[in-house]
Write a protein that holds these residues in place. Structure first.
Motif, PDB file in Angstrom:
ATOM      1  N   ASN A  95       2.133  -2.894  12.563  1.00  0.00           N
ATOM      2  CA  ASN A  95       2.124  -3.709  11.476  1.00  0.00           C
ATOM      3  C   ASN A  95       2.498  -2.841   9.968  1.00  0.00           C
ATOM      4  N   ILE A  96       2.845  -1.785  10.202  1.00  0.00           N
ATOM      5  CA  ILE A  96       3.636  -0.917   9.055  1.00  0.00           C
ATOM      6  C   ILE A  96       5.158  -0.788   9.339  1.00  0.00           C
ATOM      7  N   ASN A  97       5.959  -1.206   8.240  1.00  0.00           N
ATOM      8  CA  ASN A  97       7.293  -1.088   8.441  1.00  0.00           C
ATOM      9  C   ASN A  97       7.741   0.205   8.534  1.00  0.00           C
ATOM     10  N   PRO A  98       8.682   0.489   9.526  1.00  0.00           N
ATOM     11  CA  PRO A  98       9.139   1.845   9.852  1.00  0.00           C
ATOM     12  C   PRO A  98      10.270   2.100   8.644  1.00  0.00           C
ATOM     13  N   ILE A  99      10.946   1.192   8.414  1.00  0.00           N
ATOM     14  CA  ILE A  99      11.983   1.460   7.178  1.00  0.00           C
ATOM     15  C   ILE A  99      11.469   1.986   5.879  1.00  0.00           C
ATOM     16  N   LEU A 100      10.106   1.549   5.646  1.00  0.00           N
ATOM     17  CA  LEU A 100       9.445   2.020   4.252  1.00  0.00           C
ATOM     18  C   LEU A 100       9.193   3.423   4.542  1.00  0.00           C
ATOM     19  N   ILE A 101       8.588   3.689   5.860  1.00  0.00           N
ATOM     20  CA  ILE A 101       8.207   5.138   6.110  1.00  0.00           C
ATOM     21  C   ILE A 101       9.326   6.068   5.941  1.00  0.00           C
ATOM     22  N   THR A 102      10.437   5.483   6.289  1.00  0.00           N
ATOM     23  CA  THR A 102      11.579   6.257   6.269  1.00  0.00           C
ATOM     24  C   THR A 102      12.073   6.704   4.865  1.00  0.00           C
TER      25      THR A 102
ATOM     26  N   ILE B 191      -0.483  16.331  -4.187  1.00  0.00           N
ATOM     27  CA  ILE B 191      -1.003  16.991  -2.929  1.00  0.00           C
ATOM     28  C   ILE B 191      -1.921  16.028  -2.190  1.00  0.00           C
ATOM     29  N   GLU B 192      -2.536  15.184  -2.627  1.00  0.00           N
ATOM     30  CA  GLU B 192      -3.384  14.253  -1.957  1.00  0.00           C
ATOM     31  C   GLU B 192      -2.356  13.361  -1.212  1.00  0.00           C
ATOM     32  N   VAL B 193      -1.421  12.716  -1.779  1.00  0.00           N
ATOM     33  CA  VAL B 193      -0.367  11.677  -1.345  1.00  0.00           C
ATOM     34  C   VAL B 193       0.417  12.505  -0.524  1.00  0.00           C
ATOM     35  N   GLU B 194       0.760  13.880  -0.177  1.00  0.00           N
ATOM     36  CA  GLU B 194       1.471  14.520   0.520  1.00  0.00           C
ATOM     37  C   GLU B 194       0.919  14.251   1.995  1.00  0.00           C
ATOM     38  N   SER B 195      -0.609  14.851   1.871  1.00  0.00           N
ATOM     39  CA  SER B 195      -1.519  14.937   3.045  1.00  0.00           C
ATOM     40  C   SER B 195      -1.356  13.540   3.759  1.00  0.00           C
ATOM     41  N   PHE B 196      -1.338  12.552   3.034  1.00  0.00           N
ATOM     42  CA  PHE B 196      -1.450  11.088   3.698  1.00  0.00           C
ATOM     43  C   PHE B 196       0.072  10.941   4.366  1.00  0.00           C
ATOM     44  N   ILE B 197       1.137  11.224   3.577  1.00  0.00           N
ATOM     45  CA  ILE B 197       2.497  11.013   4.163  1.00  0.00           C
ATOM     46  C   ILE B 197       2.600  11.634   5.338  1.00  0.00           C
TER      47      ILE B 197
ATOM     48  N   PHE C   2       0.993  -1.268   0.115  1.00  0.00           N
ATOM     49  CA  PHE C   2      -0.086   0.013  -0.140  1.00  0.00           C
ATOM     50  C   PHE C   2       0.912   1.297  -0.166  1.00  0.00           C
ATOM     51  N   LEU C   3       1.917   1.332   0.800  1.00  0.00           N
ATOM     52  CA  LEU C   3       2.668   2.490   0.825  1.00  0.00           C
ATOM     53  C   LEU C   3       3.632   2.668  -0.333  1.00  0.00           C
ATOM     54  N   LYS C   4       3.941   1.400  -1.039  1.00  0.00           N
ATOM     55  CA  LYS C   4       4.687   1.513  -2.402  1.00  0.00           C
ATOM     56  C   LYS C   4       4.073   2.555  -3.220  1.00  0.00           C
ATOM     57  N   THR C   5       2.501   2.175  -3.398  1.00  0.00           N
ATOM     58  CA  THR C   5       1.868   3.020  -4.227  1.00  0.00           C
ATOM     59  C   THR C   5       2.123   4.524  -3.972  1.00  0.00           C
ATOM     60  N   ILE C   6       2.306   4.864  -2.844  1.00  0.00           N
ATOM     61  CA  ILE C   6       2.524   6.432  -2.597  1.00  0.00           C
ATOM     62  C   ILE C   6       3.865   6.740  -3.468  1.00  0.00           C
ATOM     63  N   LEU C   7       5.024   5.952  -3.191  1.00  0.00           N
ATOM     64  CA  LEU C   7       6.163   6.160  -3.972  1.00  0.00           C
ATOM     65  C   LEU C   7       5.962   6.114  -5.421  1.00  0.00           C
ATOM     66  N   PHE C   8       5.076   5.487  -5.990  1.00  0.00           N
ATOM     67  CA  PHE C   8       4.650   5.415  -7.320  1.00  0.00           C
ATOM     68  C   PHE C   8       4.147   6.635  -7.947  1.00  0.00           C
ATOM     69  N   PHE C   9       3.201   7.127  -7.131  1.00  0.00           N
ATOM     70  CA  PHE C   9       2.576   8.614  -7.427  1.00  0.00           C
ATOM     71  C   PHE C   9       3.714   9.566  -7.571  1.00  0.00           C
ATOM     72  N   VAL C  10       4.690   9.576  -6.646  1.00  0.00           N
ATOM     73  CA  VAL C  10       5.766  10.598  -6.598  1.00  0.00           C
ATOM     74  C   VAL C  10       6.722  10.316  -7.858  1.00  0.00           C
ATOM     75  N   TYR C  11       6.629   9.021  -8.086  1.00  0.00           N
ATOM     76  CA  TYR C  11       7.643   8.625  -9.359  1.00  0.00           C
ATOM     77  C   TYR C  11       7.036   9.014 -10.737  1.00  0.00           C
ATOM     78  N   ILE C  12       5.627   9.061 -10.725  1.00  0.00           N
ATOM     79  CA  ILE C  12       5.126   9.462 -12.169  1.00  0.00           C
ATOM     80  C   ILE C  12       4.814  10.981 -11.986  1.00  0.00           C
ATOM     81  N   HIS C  13       4.735  11.665 -11.016  1.00  0.00           N
ATOM     82  CA  HIS C  13       4.691  13.012 -10.980  1.00  0.00           C
ATOM     83  C   HIS C  13       5.975  13.695 -11.517  1.00  0.00           C
ATOM     84  N   ASP C  14       7.195  13.062 -10.990  1.00  0.00           N
ATOM     85  CA  ASP C  14       8.480  13.382 -11.567  1.00  0.00           C
ATOM     86  C   ASP C  14       8.713  13.470 -13.099  1.00  0.00           C
ATOM     87  N   LYS C  15       7.746  12.551 -13.710  1.00  0.00           N
ATOM     88  CA  LYS C  15       7.816  12.550 -15.073  1.00  0.00           C
ATOM     89  C   LYS C  15       6.690  13.352 -15.688  1.00  0.00           C
TER      90      LYS C  15
END
Length: 441
Positions: free
Chosen positions: A305-312, A287-293, A264-277
């Motif tokens: 149950n959320i991986n702190p390394i992934l959040i970092t 903007i929505e993704v940032e609010s969630f982060i 689920f958290l990986k999809t957040i990184l995916f949004f940032v990835y495609i935004h950069d493109k």
């Protein structure tokens, strides 16, 4: 493990004669004819490993050779193995180690099982060096039974996972291929094929990745959503953005319902990835993704149950994103959140990148060399001794640049290398490995 030698011997002789096998045929590659004769007569010692070899040769289950008491004991050993493995995967590593130490001299487990549990426990505590020691030892085994082959395949697979984690994708691919060659069943084959799919996708080898998807048998594989997510990444790599946001939001909902929070958290990184493109197309979604982060950045509110390394990783990614945008206020905001995780997990190698980003932010905002050097040297201390990496090279370059002032061809070469890595590779986009769902083991 106590074995009723007389009853076991009688069962071996009975099954051997039913199969019309001679002592010579059955004992071949297991033990001497004399030893097998003694075993059948109930006067020779026999190990659980030899019993497995004999059962495979007779094409019967090990249970068929054991009296009821031993069958119960064997079932208990499997339960005990699964219990220790569960302790490891739940993060109760100290308790798992205590259990492992208790059974070291017990005949309840085969030596290769104990080695694999040790390797798994060290891996889960991120002690990759010690884990590899046991894994290489297992790989040198010459198995004569299905359990041995299964654990050797698992050892190759876990070695591949470690190589992948360290960024050595070529070695990871090689290990997964060895694991595939030693696979003992279709379900495990699917798991290894999935790991190869992740490696090919991370390396940007789209066609190879799609071929691997075709080799996976969906009837025996429960991770359909992960494969659909990887397919979406492959579509983007090929420039296909058709219905992309709808696909990602659908997958996010499914991952959340499945409680697969890492994916689920990986999809957040995916949004940032495609935004950069394509910032103009996907800017509103960021903007929505940032609010969630920012909501999940509060370490006091993060679910267990959320991986702190992934959040970092996400916080570091957002810091880098705004550093490239020269929005230093937002970059500093995300960096401060990353430092909170650094305080809670002070010895984790992930902190090296946090310190490195702090040095970059400091360079852009204060130009204070002493502060930059302090951050860079802390970053070096977080990297495992002897571990080579691009990040380590970039940190050393920055330290040298701040401490040395002579102009030379070496310095020009280093400047050129750093600038090319900074502009074209390391900082040009989110690395694909960050986007990929976790490997399986």
């Amino acid at each position: 493990m106590y074995i009723d030698k007389v009853k076991v011997g009688q069962n071996i002789r009975k099954n051997r004669k039913e199969k019309e096998m001679t002592l010579k045929e059955l004992s071949s590659n297991i033990c001497s004819i004399a030893k097998l004769s003694n075993i059948e007569n109930g006067i020779g010692e026999i190990s659980l490993e030899d019993l497995e070899k004999i059962s495979i040769k007779l094409n019967i289950s090990l249970h068929d050779l054991l009296p009821k008491s031993e069958k119960f004991y064997l079932d208990q050993s499997r339960i005990a193995y699964a219990r220790i493995e569960d302790l490891i995967r739940m993060g109760l590593n100290d308790l798992a180690q205590e259990n492992l130490e208790k059974i070291q001299k017990d005949d309840l487990f085969l030596p290769i099982q104990i080695k694999y549990l040790n390797a798994l426990n060290y891996y889960e505590t991120r002690n990759y060096h010690k884990s590899m020691h046991f894994l290489f030892d297992i790989q040198n085994e010459k198995p004569n039974n299905e359990l041995g082959r299964e654990l050797i395949s698992k050892a190759y697979n876990l070695t591949g996972v470690i190589y992948y984690t360290l960024g050595d994708y070529t070695s990871a691919q090689e290990m997964f291929e060895y694991a595939l060659n030693n696979s003992t069943n279709r379900q495990w084959t699917n798991l290894v094929l999935y790991n190869l799919l992740v490696v090919y996708s991370t390396k940007g080898q789209v066609m190879d990745a799609r071929f691997k998807i075709g080799e996976i048998s969906y009837n025996n594989f429960p991770y359909h959503q992960k494969i659909r997510y990887i397919k979406t990444i492959l579509d983007v790599l090929e420039g296909d953005y058709n219905q992309l946001t709808e696909k990602i939001f659908q997958l996010r909902n499914e991952f959340f319902q499945m409680k697969d929070f890492d994916s689920f958290l990986k999809t957040i990184l995916f949004f940032v990835y495609i935004h950069d493109k394509h910032p103009k197309i996907f800017g509103s979604y960021l903007i929505e993704v940032e609010s969630f982060i920012l909501d999940i950045a509060d370490i006091n509110k993060i679910p267990e149950n959320i991986n702190p390394i992934l959040i970092t990783n996400i916080l570091q990614t957002m810091t880098l994103h705004y550093l490239k945008q020269k929005d230093f206020t937002k970059a500093m905001d995300y960096l401060q959140h990353a430092f909170v995780y650094k305080e809670k997990y002070p010895y984790d190698p992930m902190n090296a990148f946090t310190f490195f980003l702090a040095a970059l932010v400091s360079n852009q905002t204060k130009d204070d060399k002493e502060t930059q050097l302090s951050y860079l040297k802390k970053a070096m201390n977080q990297i495992q001794f002897g571990q080579a990496s691009v990040l380590k090279g970039l940190i050393l370059y920055q330290i040298a640049k701040l401490e040395e002032h002579e102009t030379s061809y070496w310095k020009q070469a280093a400047d050129n290398f750093y600038d090319s890595m900074f502009l074209n590779n390391y900082f040009s986009h989110i690395t694909l490995s960050l986007l990929m769902p976790d490997l399986l083991y």
